[in-house]
Design an enzyme around this catalytic site. Structure first.
Site: not given
Ligand code: ACO
Length: 325
Positions: A113, A252, A282
């Site tokens: 990214c 980003h 993204n």
């Molecule tokens: N729909 C519904 N529920 C979901 C989904 C979904 N798509 N995905 C996860 N959940 C659930 C999980 O299973 C979890 O359930 P549980 O509590 O029963 O176990 C709950 O939602 C919370 O999950 P978390 O992973 O804690 O959610 P979080 O608030 O951390 O959000 C996310 C997840 C959106 C992936 C976040 O961590 C994030 O954006 N991280 C950065 C990742 C990123 O940007 N990656 C791209 C590459 S690197 C870059 O570009 C910077």
């Protein structure tokens, strides 16, 4: 020493939309969860027969027209991507060929990214030597090729698209400074397991769905906020600037909450932050040029602009430039 000025910007996405409600039909998710956790409402999907070089071709055509350049005048094209058309050859060459850049050489740059920021700073060095006059930088991805739509934690984030800029040698300020960083800590936290030289694709890995992006979302989230905020502060300090001196912050687009946290932590009002994640998700190396393209009308000559990124590897950094037109 000549400066590297951005003299044109272009962008490209396909018309095909993959909305949150489309995703609701194929996995256990919902619009409310995706919107509140990420800010994403929809993403674009390239057709099956198109790839990153098609993004590049469209963008190059815009850049040539907007900068009044002829194809033969372009010296170099750098394509920032981690989802190039093929493993071999590189995509930049293909873009040069398709666009008739007969005198240009090209190469790809993979910093996930952070690719566009790394490529822009690399391109600026070529201009600053005085040996290269016109250099094109493309950042584009077809992320949907690497999405496992059975994995709701990752596949909801990404889309296809990208953009690019024409860099030209000039007297006035253009690209001024950058702080670019990397570590290997992220290697296990964000990757496509198979398909590279360590684990070439075979039937077993295919069946195990190892050809798709997997990630540790929470770890990335924290590190992205820290990495982008700290390098913005560093680049501001090194250039004797404060947030008040900056017209636009171009982060980003990974998650709107990450962007809000970065802006908050460095006291940057959201009115000065470019944001289009709701429409495209993204697009990895594509997000920053897509932002510049969409906000082009709101950029003015002399504006101080900071680009900031964080991506797989991990790779991160911030770049300071003055808008040149
Ligand atoms: N729909 C519904 N529920 C979901 C989904 C979904 N798509 N995905 C996860 N959940 C659930 C999980 O299973 C979890 O359930 P549980 O509590 O029963 O176990 C709950 O939602 C919370 O999950 P978390 O992973 O804690 O959610 P979080 O608030 O951390 O959000 C996310 C997840 C959106 C992936 C976040 O961590 C994030 O954006 N991280 C950065 C990742 C990123 O940007 N990656 C791209 C590459 S690197 C870059 O570009 C910077």
């Amino acid at each position: 020493m000549p400066n590297a000025l951005i003299t044109a910007v272009g962008g490209y996405v396909s018309d095909k939309i993959l909305s949150n409600s489309d995703l609701e039909k194929i996995m256990d998710t919902n619009d409310e969860w995706i919107t509140t956790r990420t800010g994403i409402k929809e993403r674009r999907v390239l057709p099956e027969d198109q790839a990153v070089s098609d993004i590049g071709l469209n963008v190059v055509q815009q850049l040539l027209a907007k900068s009044n350049s002829r194809a033969e005048e372009v010296d170099l094209l750098i394509c920032a991507t981690c989802t190039g058309d093929y493993i071999i050859p590189d995509t930049a060459n293909n873009i040069c060929y398709k666009s008739g850049l007969v005198n240009a050489f090209g190469f790809d740059l993979n910093a996930a990214c952070s690719g566009f920021v790394f490529a822009l700073y690399t391109a600026a060095q070529f201009i600053e030597t005085g040996r290269y006059k016109k250099v094109i930088v493309i950042g584009g991805e077809k992320m949907t090729s690497y999405m496992n739509y059975e994995d709701r934690t990752t596949s909801i984030l990404f889309g296809d698209g990208g953009g690019g800029v024409m860099l030209e040698a000039g007297e006035e300020y253009g690209v001024i400074d950058a702080i670019l960083k990397g570590d290997g800590i992220g290697c296990q936290m964000l990757k496509v397991e198979a398909g590279g030289s360590l684990k070439p694709m075979n039937q077993e890995r295919l069946d195990n769905r190892e050809g798709f992006v997997t990630q540790d979302g929470r770890q990335i989230y924290k590190r992205a906020v820290n990495g982008m905020s700290s390098t913005v502060v560093e680049v501001l300090e090194r250039n004797n600037l404060t947030a008040q001196d900056i017209r636009w912050l171009v982060p980003h687009q990974a998650n709107e909450r990450i962007i809000n946290s970065v802006a908050n932590s460095i006291d940057f009002p959201m009115e000065k932050v470019m944001l289009n994640i709701a429409k495209y998700g993204n697009t990895s190396a594509g997000t920053i040029p897509l932002c510049l393209w969409e906000y082009e009308d709101q950029l003015n000559k002399g504006d101080n602009v900071i680009l900031t990124s964080f991506g797989g590897g991990f790779t991160w950094g911030s770049l300071y430039l003055k808008w040149a037109y």
